[in-house]
Design a protein around this motif. Structure first.
Motif, PDB file in Angstrom:
ATOM      1  N   LYS A  23       0.844  -1.188   0.000  1.00  0.00           N
ATOM      2  CA  LYS A  23       0.000   0.000   0.000  1.00  0.00           C
ATOM      3  C   LYS A  23       0.883   1.242   0.000  1.00  0.00           C
ATOM      4  O   LYS A  23       2.046   1.187   0.417  1.00  0.00           O
ATOM      5  CB  LYS A  23      -0.978   0.000   1.169  1.00  0.00           C
ATOM      6  CG  LYS A  23      -0.375   0.170   2.524  1.00  0.00           C
ATOM      7  CD  LYS A  23      -1.475   0.193   3.582  1.00  0.00           C
ATOM      8  CE  LYS A  23      -0.916   0.688   4.903  1.00  0.00           C
ATOM      9  NZ  LYS A  23      -1.925   0.830   5.918  1.00  0.00           N
ATOM     10  N   ASN A  24       0.322   2.337  -0.485  1.00  0.00           N
ATOM     11  CA  ASN A  24       1.069   3.585  -0.515  1.00  0.00           C
ATOM     12  C   ASN A  24       1.296   4.089   0.903  1.00  0.00           C
ATOM     13  O   ASN A  24       0.427   3.976   1.757  1.00  0.00           O
ATOM     14  CB  ASN A  24       0.313   4.649  -1.305  1.00  0.00           C
ATOM     15  CG  ASN A  24       0.324   4.390  -2.786  1.00  0.00           C
ATOM     16  OD1 ASN A  24       0.707   3.316  -3.237  1.00  0.00           O
ATOM     17  ND2 ASN A  24      -0.100   5.363  -3.565  1.00  0.00           N
ATOM     18  N   SER A  25       2.481   4.645   1.134  1.00  0.00           N
ATOM     19  CA  SER A  25       2.750   5.321   2.398  1.00  0.00           C
ATOM     20  C   SER A  25       2.139   6.709   2.301  1.00  0.00           C
ATOM     21  O   SER A  25       1.927   7.234   1.209  1.00  0.00           O
ATOM     22  CB  SER A  25       4.252   5.453   2.631  1.00  0.00           C
ATOM     23  OG  SER A  25       4.838   4.197   2.785  1.00  0.00           O
ATOM     24  N   ASN A  26       1.886   7.323   3.410  1.00  0.00           N
ATOM     25  CA  ASN A  26       1.287   8.654   3.408  1.00  0.00           C
ATOM     26  C   ASN A  26       2.355   9.725   3.585  1.00  0.00           C
ATOM     27  O   ASN A  26       2.701  10.086   4.700  1.00  0.00           O
ATOM     28  CB  ASN A  26       0.236   8.771   4.519  1.00  0.00           C
ATOM     29  CG  ASN A  26      -0.922   7.835   4.282  1.00  0.00           C
ATOM     30  OD1 ASN A  26      -1.365   7.675   3.158  1.00  0.00           O
ATOM     31  ND2 ASN A  26      -1.401   7.207   5.339  1.00  0.00           N
ATOM     32  N   PHE A  27       2.870  10.196   2.455  1.00  0.00           N
ATOM     33  CA  PHE A  27       3.817  11.298   2.488  1.00  0.00           C
ATOM     34  C   PHE A  27       3.100  12.547   1.999  1.00  0.00           C
ATOM     35  O   PHE A  27       1.898  12.553   1.844  1.00  0.00           O
ATOM     36  CB  PHE A  27       5.039  10.990   1.613  1.00  0.00           C
ATOM     37  CG  PHE A  27       5.893   9.878   2.162  1.00  0.00           C
ATOM     38  CD1 PHE A  27       6.637  10.066   3.309  1.00  0.00           C
ATOM     39  CD2 PHE A  27       5.934   8.648   1.541  1.00  0.00           C
ATOM     40  CE1 PHE A  27       7.418   9.042   3.834  1.00  0.00           C
ATOM     41  CE2 PHE A  27       6.714   7.614   2.046  1.00  0.00           C
ATOM     42  CZ  PHE A  27       7.459   7.818   3.186  1.00  0.00           C
ATOM     43  N   SER A  28       3.846  13.600   1.709  1.00  0.00           N
ATOM     44  CA  SER A  28       3.258  14.869   1.292  1.00  0.00           C
ATOM     45  C   SER A  28       2.399  14.710   0.053  1.00  0.00           C
ATOM     46  O   SER A  28       2.766  14.018  -0.890  1.00  0.00           O
ATOM     47  CB  SER A  28       4.371  15.880   0.990  1.00  0.00           C
ATOM     48  OG  SER A  28       5.193  16.026   2.114  1.00  0.00           O
ATOM     49  N   GLU A  29       1.275  15.380   0.050  1.00  0.00           N
ATOM     50  CA  GLU A  29       0.381  15.339  -1.114  1.00  0.00           C
ATOM     51  C   GLU A  29       1.087  15.992  -2.308  1.00  0.00           C
ATOM     52  O   GLU A  29       1.780  16.994  -2.168  1.00  0.00           O
ATOM     53  CB  GLU A  29      -0.905  16.110  -0.803  1.00  0.00           C
ATOM     54  CG  GLU A  29      -1.941  15.986  -1.895  1.00  0.00           C
ATOM     55  CD  GLU A  29      -3.218  16.703  -1.538  1.00  0.00           C
ATOM     56  OE1 GLU A  29      -3.764  17.361  -2.427  1.00  0.00           O
ATOM     57  OE2 GLU A  29      -3.634  16.611  -0.373  1.00  0.00           O
ATOM     58  N   GLY A  30       0.889  15.410  -3.475  1.00  0.00           N
ATOM     59  CA  GLY A  30       1.490  15.968  -4.675  1.00  0.00           C
ATOM     60  C   GLY A  30       2.864  15.424  -4.976  1.00  0.00           C
ATOM     61  O   GLY A  30       3.454  15.753  -5.984  1.00  0.00           O
ATOM     62  N   HIS A  31       3.401  14.632  -4.091  1.00  0.00           N
ATOM     63  CA  HIS A  31       4.708  14.023  -4.311  1.00  0.00           C
ATOM     64  C   HIS A  31       4.507  12.532  -4.495  1.00  0.00           C
ATOM     65  O   HIS A  31       3.485  11.982  -4.123  1.00  0.00           O
ATOM     66  CB  HIS A  31       5.635  14.285  -3.127  1.00  0.00           C
ATOM     67  CG  HIS A  31       5.840  15.737  -2.870  1.00  0.00           C
ATOM     68  ND1 HIS A  31       6.575  16.549  -3.698  1.00  0.00           N
ATOM     69  CD2 HIS A  31       5.373  16.529  -1.894  1.00  0.00           C
ATOM     70  CE1 HIS A  31       6.562  17.784  -3.224  1.00  0.00           C
ATOM     71  NE2 HIS A  31       5.828  17.797  -2.128  1.00  0.00           N
ATOM     72  N   ILE A  32       5.492  11.892  -5.027  1.00  0.00           N
ATOM     73  CA  ILE A  32       5.382  10.453  -5.219  1.00  0.00           C
ATOM     74  C   ILE A  32       5.473   9.788  -3.848  1.00  0.00           C
ATOM     75  O   ILE A  32       6.399  10.029  -3.088  1.00  0.00           O
ATOM     76  CB  ILE A  32       6.486   9.934  -6.146  1.00  0.00           C
ATOM     77  CG1 ILE A  32       6.323  10.541  -7.531  1.00  0.00           C
ATOM     78  CG2 ILE A  32       6.456   8.436  -6.224  1.00  0.00           C
ATOM     79  CD1 ILE A  32       7.348  10.078  -8.515  1.00  0.00           C
ATOM     80  N   ASP A  33       4.490   8.972  -3.550  1.00  0.00           N
ATOM     81  CA  ASP A  33       4.477   8.244  -2.286  1.00  0.00           C
ATOM     82  C   ASP A  33       5.371   7.022  -2.376  1.00  0.00           C
ATOM     83  O   ASP A  33       5.493   6.409  -3.424  1.00  0.00           O
ATOM     84  CB  ASP A  33       3.059   7.752  -1.955  1.00  0.00           C
ATOM     85  CG  ASP A  33       2.100   8.877  -1.626  1.00  0.00           C
ATOM     86  OD1 ASP A  33       2.565   9.975  -1.294  1.00  0.00           O
ATOM     87  OD2 ASP A  33       0.886   8.642  -1.701  1.00  0.00           O
ATOM     88  N   GLY A  34       5.937   6.661  -1.253  1.00  0.00           N
ATOM     89  CA  GLY A  34       6.642   5.401  -1.154  1.00  0.00           C
ATOM     90  C   GLY A  34       5.628   4.294  -0.908  1.00  0.00           C
ATOM     91  O   GLY A  34       4.415   4.507  -1.020  1.00  0.00           O
ATOM     92  N   PHE A  35       6.111   3.124  -0.570  1.00  0.00           N
ATOM     93  CA  PHE A  35       5.226   1.994  -0.335  1.00  0.00           C
ATOM     94  C   PHE A  35       5.517   1.360   1.011  1.00  0.00           C
ATOM     95  O   PHE A  35       6.664   1.315   1.452  1.00  0.00           O
ATOM     96  CB  PHE A  35       5.395   0.929  -1.427  1.00  0.00           C
ATOM     97  CG  PHE A  35       5.100   1.444  -2.790  1.00  0.00           C
ATOM     98  CD1 PHE A  35       3.811   1.736  -3.180  1.00  0.00           C
ATOM     99  CD2 PHE A  35       6.125   1.656  -3.691  1.00  0.00           C
ATOM    100  CE1 PHE A  35       3.547   2.224  -4.444  1.00  0.00           C
ATOM    101  CE2 PHE A  35       5.871   2.141  -4.957  1.00  0.00           C
ATOM    102  CZ  PHE A  35       4.572   2.430  -5.338  1.00  0.00           C
TER     103      PHE A  35
END
Length: 161
Positions: A23-35
């Motif tokens: 699942k996607n990690s929750n990083f800054s909106e608008g940036h590529i999320d990690g997993f």
């Protein structure tokens, strides 16, 4: 049954003792999320984090023509006190080739999907270092390097569609 499915008996009975969730990690909106990778097995459950780093198309350390790509993206295992690199790579090496290939293909598909979502939503991202903001476009040519400096290092080239 094997003929109908187009597999050999070995492939039909392939088994993995792991249940893997990505699942996607929750990083800054608008940036590529990690997993976030959750690996479960009887009496074992572990979470691993993968980060995505975006570089300009001429700043990669792989043997390709300079400027051939619009962007170079590296998918790397994040360091943590909760796991070691060896733990994650042991998990990968214990998977059969077909399960490992399926796992890597799921990661690639998720990266592609994220890039397409960024394009559709006209959201910006940052190049590594955080000083340059970019906006991915349809048809950008991407070099995606998974698990650099490991035996599972993989390079996938694609266009954002």
């Amino acid at each position: 049954m094997c003929n109908f499915l187009g597999v050999t008996p070995c492939e039909f009975f392939d088994y993995s003792p792991y249940i893997v969730e990505i699942k996607n990690s929750n990083f800054s909106e608008g940036h590529i999320d990690g997993f976030e990778i959750k690996i479960k097995k009887q009496h074992y459950e572990k979470y691993f984090n993968l980060d995505l780093f975006v570089y300009s198309g001429d700043s990669y350390d792989i043997p390709l023509k300079n400027g051939e790509f619009d962007y170079y993206i590296a998918l790397v295992l994040q360091g943590s006190d909760h796991y070691t690199e060896n733990e994650f790579y042991t998990f990968l090496s214990n998977m059969s080739i077909s399960f490992r290939t399926e796992f890597i293909n799921k990661l690639i598909t998720k990266v592609k999907s994220q890039l397409k979502d960024l394009v559709i939503n006209k959201q910006s991202s940052e190049l590594i270092g955080g000083y340059t903001t970019i906006q991915f476009q349809l048809n950008d040519y991407i070099a995606l390097k998974l698990f650099p400096d490991s035996e599972f290092e993989t390079l996938k080239k694609f266009r954002i569609k």
